[in-house]
Enzyme design. Sequence first.
Site, PDB file in Angstrom:
ATOM      1  N   THR A 179      -6.059  -9.031  -0.579  1.00  0.00           N
ATOM      2  CA  THR A 179      -6.482  -8.508  -1.890  1.00  0.00           C
ATOM      3  C   THR A 179      -5.495  -8.895  -2.982  1.00  0.00           C
ATOM      4  O   THR A 179      -5.873  -9.369  -4.059  1.00  0.00           O
ATOM      5  CB  THR A 179      -6.550  -6.966  -1.811  1.00  0.00           C
ATOM      6  N   ARG A 210      -3.322 -16.580   7.271  1.00  0.00           N
ATOM      7  CA  ARG A 210      -3.592 -16.724   8.698  1.00  0.00           C
ATOM      8  C   ARG A 210      -4.892 -17.501   8.940  1.00  0.00           C
ATOM      9  O   ARG A 210      -4.944 -18.388   9.765  1.00  0.00           O
ATOM     10  CB  ARG A 210      -3.678 -15.341   9.348  1.00  0.00           C
ATOM     11  N   GLU A 270       8.774  -6.429  -8.666  1.00  0.00           N
ATOM     12  CA  GLU A 270       8.157  -5.411  -9.529  1.00  0.00           C
ATOM     13  C   GLU A 270       6.952  -4.761  -8.849  1.00  0.00           C
ATOM     14  O   GLU A 270       6.719  -3.555  -8.982  1.00  0.00           O
ATOM     15  CB  GLU A 270       7.726  -6.069 -10.859  1.00  0.00           C
ATOM     16  N   ILE A 313       2.858  -0.350 -12.854  1.00  0.00           N
ATOM     17  CA  ILE A 313       3.820   0.231 -13.809  1.00  0.00           C
ATOM     18  C   ILE A 313       5.085  -0.631 -13.804  1.00  0.00           C
ATOM     19  O   ILE A 313       5.676  -0.843 -12.746  1.00  0.00           O
ATOM     20  CB  ILE A 313       4.228   1.673 -13.407  1.00  0.00           C
ATOM     21  N   GLY A 333      -9.492  -0.091  -0.776  1.00  0.00           N
ATOM     22  CA  GLY A 333      -8.375  -1.044  -0.763  1.00  0.00           C
ATOM     23  C   GLY A 333      -7.053  -0.450  -1.223  1.00  0.00           C
ATOM     24  O   GLY A 333      -6.105  -1.169  -1.503  1.00  0.00           O
ATOM     25  N   GLU A 346      -2.771   1.183   3.048  1.00  0.00           N
ATOM     26  CA  GLU A 346      -2.308   0.059   3.857  1.00  0.00           C
ATOM     27  C   GLU A 346      -3.257  -0.087   5.051  1.00  0.00           C
ATOM     28  O   GLU A 346      -3.995   0.843   5.389  1.00  0.00           O
ATOM     29  CB  GLU A 346      -0.896   0.346   4.369  1.00  0.00           C
ATOM     30  N   ASP A 397       5.800   5.164   2.870  1.00  0.00           N
ATOM     31  CA  ASP A 397       5.593   4.195   1.781  1.00  0.00           C
ATOM     32  C   ASP A 397       6.296   4.669   0.500  1.00  0.00           C
ATOM     33  O   ASP A 397       7.004   3.887  -0.157  1.00  0.00           O
ATOM     34  CB  ASP A 397       4.080   4.029   1.541  1.00  0.00           C
ATOM     35  N   LYS A 417       9.684   2.993  -1.527  1.00  0.00           N
ATOM     36  CA  LYS A 417       9.720   2.730  -2.973  1.00  0.00           C
ATOM     37  C   LYS A 417      10.852   3.517  -3.627  1.00  0.00           C
ATOM     38  O   LYS A 417      11.580   2.997  -4.488  1.00  0.00           O
ATOM     39  CB  LYS A 417       8.369   3.081  -3.592  1.00  0.00           C
TER      40      LYS A 417
HETATM   41  N1  HSE Z   1      -0.694   1.800  -0.105  1.00  0.00           N
HETATM   42  C1  HSE Z   1       0.057   1.774  -1.319  1.00  0.00           C
HETATM   43  C2  HSE Z   1      -0.312   3.002  -2.145  1.00  0.00           C
HETATM   44  C3  HSE Z   1      -0.266   0.519  -2.073  1.00  0.00           C
HETATM   45  O1  HSE Z   1      -1.245   3.696  -1.765  1.00  0.00           O
HETATM   46  O2  HSE Z   1       0.335   3.297  -3.123  1.00  0.00           O
HETATM   47  C4  HSE Z   1       0.734   0.165  -3.108  1.00  0.00           C
HETATM   48  O3  HSE Z   1       2.016   0.039  -2.594  1.00  0.00           O
END
Ligand code: HSE
Length: 430
Positions: free
Chosen positions: A14, A46, A131, A138, A189, A192, A203, A207
């Site tokens: 994506t 792939r 970024e 953002i 989408g 993950e 996640d 970050k």
């Molecule tokens: N899976 C992540 C989220 C995508 O939901 O924020 C962006 O890093």
Amino acid sequence: MTTSLRIGLAGLGTVGIGTYKILAGQADMLRDRCGRPLEVVAVSARDKSKDRGVDLSDVRWADSVHAMARDPDLDVVVEMIGGADGDAYDLVRDALDHGKHVVTANKALIATHGVELARRAEEKSLTLAYEAAVAGGIPIIKSLREGLVANKVSRIIGILNGTSNYILTTMEETKRPFEDVLSEAQALGYAEADPTFDIDGTDAAHKLSILTSIAFGAEVAFDAVRCEGIEQISPLDFQYAAEFGYRIKLLAIAEEGEGGLLQFVHPTFVPAETPMADIDGVYNAVVVEGDAVGRTVYEGRGAGEGPTASAIVADIADVARGQAQPVFLTPVAKLQPYRQGDFDARRGKFYLRLSVKDRPGVIAQISRILADRDVSIESILQKGTEADGAVVVVLMTHQSSEKAIADALAGIEALDDVMQPSCRIRVMEL
Ligand code: HSE
């Protein structure tokens, strides 16, 4: 004639396709803004035969990430494969070693290997830009590295995972079950491929650890994030949160604590009247508190094709203009080793949800345990009896330490009349 910036795109999911579409579709505008053409020269993925809905016939296919990393015709490699190790790590490391700038959307990679990769990049005066790895569209990395460069940051608060925010918002609005809403987030989408990291807070922790390094000048310490996800949140909690005047958000927080830095990811009762409470759906938000600027707030889409590709192209544009920056703002040789603060000493209000047997004296036992740990109750609610003879008791505490609450909960859960699991949610104060 001005030379093109020659780009290799690795990973055509994506985000990869979204990036290609912007680079191809806005080629003239980007050329004018960057002072030179941005040209996709090679791609790798792939499955070469898959129909991705874009015409890639003019672009060379690299057979492997190793081939792309070594390709002498590339100036910059864009890594959109994902994962902390494997092909993503090999590509970024090899590309830097072969003198190429790197742009990546990979938070797990930067959170895990960022310092080592930054060292490789800075030794060769190459860009390693990411970024898109934090808060999607953002421009928070740019804001911290450029706009807020004059500030000593004291605290960062973020809603950094779009999927969990989407799930919390949708559960609250529709009262639909967690699994149902998660499937929808995947179909859109946002989540993950394996949504575990979205749900369990990993996640957001990836970050946060990146933002912490930039903001506080410390080495990235992902393992130092104390992390709780949203799995324990039940529809009941939204109901009680509303009664107390709050909404529930998965917050990522980095701050100066006793003895060093504290990094937390946890579901939080956020006062309904604050801007963070209004961040709904896939949107992310970041609050940065700096000594000179005060409080600044950033909001935007945190996931999805367009926002992520927007951030990637911004990094590519910086490379095209020759605007190299130290990877974590402070040059890697000057980053401080991470100093861990005292989690147990952190203080705040807590919401506790307990399921207890409906018998005389249970509340008295719970109150005694809390009082013994110096935890004072601000309010208590008990409603109805459930089918199994249990009642839900909900408590809001006054300011207490993490340690006092953890000890008290352990004591409460050991009572015969208290059923597991209990739920503890921290409360954000104004
Ligand atoms: N899976 C992540 C989220 C995508 O939901 O924020 C962006 O890093």
